[in-house]
Enzyme design. Sequence first.
Site, mmCIF file in Angstrom:
data_model
loop_
_atom_site.group_PDB
_atom_site.id
_atom_site.type_symbol
_atom_site.label_atom_id
_atom_site.label_comp_id
_atom_site.label_asym_id
_atom_site.label_seq_id
_atom_site.Cartn_x
_atom_site.Cartn_y
_atom_site.Cartn_z
ATOM 1 N N CYS A 1 -5.400 -10.548 1.928
ATOM 2 C CA CYS A 1 -6.440 -9.669 2.478
ATOM 3 C C CYS A 1 -7.732 -10.369 2.868
ATOM 4 O O CYS A 1 -8.146 -10.290 4.024
ATOM 5 C CB CYS A 1 -6.728 -8.563 1.477
ATOM 6 S SG CYS A 1 -5.233 -7.689 1.016
ATOM 7 N N GLY B 1 -7.882 -16.568 -1.948
ATOM 8 C CA GLY B 1 -6.636 -16.486 -1.178
ATOM 9 C C GLY B 1 -6.124 -15.060 -1.100
ATOM 10 O O GLY B 1 -6.900 -14.098 -1.144
ATOM 11 N N PHE C 1 -16.408 -10.183 -9.708
ATOM 12 C CA PHE C 1 -16.220 -11.039 -8.530
ATOM 13 C C PHE C 1 -17.252 -12.155 -8.434
ATOM 14 O O PHE C 1 -17.684 -12.549 -7.366
ATOM 15 C CB PHE C 1 -16.135 -10.209 -7.237
ATOM 16 C CG PHE C 1 -14.737 -9.686 -7.045
ATOM 17 C CD1 PHE C 1 -14.241 -8.707 -7.869
ATOM 18 C CD2 PHE C 1 -13.912 -10.217 -6.078
ATOM 19 C CE1 PHE C 1 -12.932 -8.259 -7.748
ATOM 20 C CE2 PHE C 1 -12.602 -9.776 -5.947
ATOM 21 C CZ PHE C 1 -12.122 -8.794 -6.782
ATOM 22 N N ALA D 1 -16.223 -18.342 -10.459
ATOM 23 C CA ALA D 1 -16.038 -19.488 -9.554
ATOM 24 C C ALA D 1 -14.620 -20.017 -9.710
ATOM 25 O O ALA D 1 -14.012 -19.920 -10.769
ATOM 26 C CB ALA D 1 -17.046 -20.569 -9.902
ATOM 27 N N VAL E 1 0.833 -1.205 0.000
ATOM 28 C CA VAL E 1 0.000 0.000 0.000
ATOM 29 C C VAL E 1 0.869 1.257 0.000
ATOM 30 O O VAL E 1 0.657 2.191 -0.781
ATOM 31 C CB VAL E 1 -0.941 -0.018 1.238
ATOM 32 C CG1 VAL E 1 -1.643 1.311 1.429
ATOM 33 C CG2 VAL E 1 -1.958 -1.136 1.097
HETATM 34 C C1 UGA Z 1 -8.415 -7.453 -2.359
HETATM 35 C C2 UGA Z 1 -9.502 -6.435 -2.770
HETATM 36 O O1 UGA Z 1 -10.035 -6.804 -4.044
HETATM 37 C C3 UGA Z 1 -8.914 -5.012 -2.842
HETATM 38 O O2 UGA Z 1 -9.953 -4.086 -3.138
HETATM 39 C C4 UGA Z 1 -8.308 -4.675 -1.476
HETATM 40 O O3 UGA Z 1 -7.707 -3.390 -1.479
HETATM 41 C C5 UGA Z 1 -7.250 -5.697 -1.130
HETATM 42 O O4 UGA Z 1 -7.852 -7.019 -1.108
HETATM 43 C C6 UGA Z 1 -6.687 -5.349 0.227
HETATM 44 O O5 UGA Z 1 -7.437 -5.384 1.203
HETATM 45 O O6 UGA Z 1 -5.534 -4.886 0.296
HETATM 46 P P1 UGA Z 1 -6.406 -8.709 -3.631
HETATM 47 O O7 UGA Z 1 -6.272 -9.519 -2.381
HETATM 48 O O8 UGA Z 1 -5.203 -8.095 -4.252
HETATM 49 O O9 UGA Z 1 -7.428 -7.472 -3.383
HETATM 50 O O10 UGA Z 1 -7.043 -9.666 -4.722
HETATM 51 P P2 UGA Z 1 -8.455 -9.882 -5.438
HETATM 52 O O11 UGA Z 1 -8.328 -9.560 -6.863
HETATM 53 O O12 UGA Z 1 -9.537 -9.253 -4.701
HETATM 54 O O13 UGA Z 1 -8.586 -11.478 -5.296
HETATM 55 C C7 UGA Z 1 -8.681 -12.122 -4.021
HETATM 56 C C8 UGA Z 1 -9.012 -13.583 -4.165
HETATM 57 O O14 UGA Z 1 -10.320 -13.753 -4.701
HETATM 58 C C9 UGA Z 1 -8.091 -14.337 -5.129
HETATM 59 O O15 UGA Z 1 -7.794 -15.607 -4.582
HETATM 60 C C10 UGA Z 1 -8.907 -14.476 -6.405
HETATM 61 O O16 UGA Z 1 -8.544 -15.590 -7.185
HETATM 62 C C11 UGA Z 1 -10.290 -14.646 -5.810
HETATM 63 N N1 UGA Z 1 -11.374 -14.296 -6.765
HETATM 64 C C12 UGA Z 1 -11.550 -13.020 -7.167
HETATM 65 C C13 UGA Z 1 -12.232 -15.288 -7.210
HETATM 66 O O17 UGA Z 1 -12.090 -16.479 -6.851
HETATM 67 N N2 UGA Z 1 -13.241 -14.965 -8.057
HETATM 68 C C14 UGA Z 1 -13.439 -13.686 -8.469
HETATM 69 O O18 UGA Z 1 -14.412 -13.456 -9.242
HETATM 70 C C15 UGA Z 1 -12.577 -12.686 -8.020
#
Ligand code: UGA
Length: 432
Positions: A263, A260, A252, A255, A11
């Site tokens: 966050c 993971g 989001f 599936a 960040v």
């Molecule tokens: C997440 C949030 O999306 C950010 O807005 C936030 O700032 C961040 O956490 C944080 O708190 O710092 P991030 O952990 O980088 O961001 O990743 P994401 O893109 O949100 O994905 C998180 C998990 O969800 C991954 O394992 C991804 O594969 C999974 N995911 C995401 C799904 O399984 N399906 C989806 O449709 C989207």
Amino acid sequence: MKLCIIGTGYVGLVSGTCFAELGNNVICVDKDKEKIKNLKSGKIPIFEPGLEELVKKNIKHNRIKFSSDINSSIKRSNIIFICVGTPINKKTNNADLKYVFQVTRSIKNNLNKYKIIVNKSTVPITTGDKIEKILMNKKNRNKFEVVSNPEFLREGDAIRDFFYPDRVIVGTNNKRTNRIIKSLYLPLIKKESRYFNTSRRAAELIKYASNAFLATKISYINELANLCEKSSVDVKDVSKGIGLDQRIGERFLRAGPSYGGSCFPKDTKALIHTADKFKVNLSIVKSTIKANELRKNLPVNKIHKILGKNLKNKKITFLGVTFKPGTDDMRESSSIKLIPYLHKKNAKIRYYEPTGEKKEFNKLKNVKFFTNIEDACNSSDLIIIHTEWNEFKQLNFKKIIRKKKINVFDMRNLYSLKKMKKNKINYFGIGR
Ligand code: UGA
């Protein structure tokens, strides 16, 4: 404006660099001297597309500096951003605030003039109040204001997310402070990002509530995927069909395996901890965590379904091992449990990962890293598309596997079922 960013993790480094790009005078501070030395020469400690170029550019234009001298960095600045980690305390499941409070004490010792203290670290409700309490004494009265300004960057898309945020959330009841922070974000507001000024506690909760909501949305579609699989429905059609309702939205709803990263797993647990403290039962978030835990068994069951009970000497190739594309981050990635399990079952594991070899698997003698997709896949019994990197989206499986029977387990549903069937590929997705 003279900004001091404390903590050059994800960040802090992204925000500091992007604020510099917007024309501010930024100093980024970290107690890790080696990291600061590297950053001064433009070397980035994390993998984030576009960040290194932006850091180098702003060093050249003299808008960003790096320092391990926290005292002088605070003294020279008007706005101090707290951007340190709040890791989960494994015993209590609460966010560990020791770094936040350490930094607060340093700020207290260097309050030479009026400063706005902006907290960007992800913290439970009332942390801003606690920061204020630490800073307050007779001498410091009227010399500071504590603001909550949570960050919503995604790894791999962080720079885009900074410059084009859906919203900027600023928690303060002080009008003057709000005006100053708003002017800092003005270039983004002009590009139609929504600016929302609220109370400090609300801003702190909005961060956790957003992550928990997104985690719930993912767990919801993941459970529906289980139903789809049993009832011959393609979950991609369901995601699309429900996502077209603007009240739900398409994003989001992909599936996949358990979610993971650093966050969602941490923040959902910390939110429960906070709610428990206030004697409120967040049963939906608790179910989300439980559903995600249960989901960790899914890939194992699927692999046995494809290859049978005995995995001895089976050649299994992983394409991607990180928790998502665009990052080298392995935290809470489903591969962390899956690969050691398959190794224990005496399978021969190979993996290709665009961000390079992973130390997590170094000690496993039957797990080998490959630097190209073809060598990793050649004559494999099963290809597992674990992470949806772009380079895995148009593979010619026949050409790269060079085997009669081709098994593909696509954990990200990247390919068309029809095409796979037409090409006689034994193809398994999730929820289809
Ligand atoms: C997440 C949030 O999306 C950010 O807005 C936030 O700032 C961040 O956490 C944080 O708190 O710092 P991030 O952990 O980088 O961001 O990743 P994401 O893109 O949100 O994905 C998180 C998990 O969800 C991954 O394992 C991804 O594969 C999974 N995911 C995401 C799904 O399984 N399906 C989806 O449709 C989207």
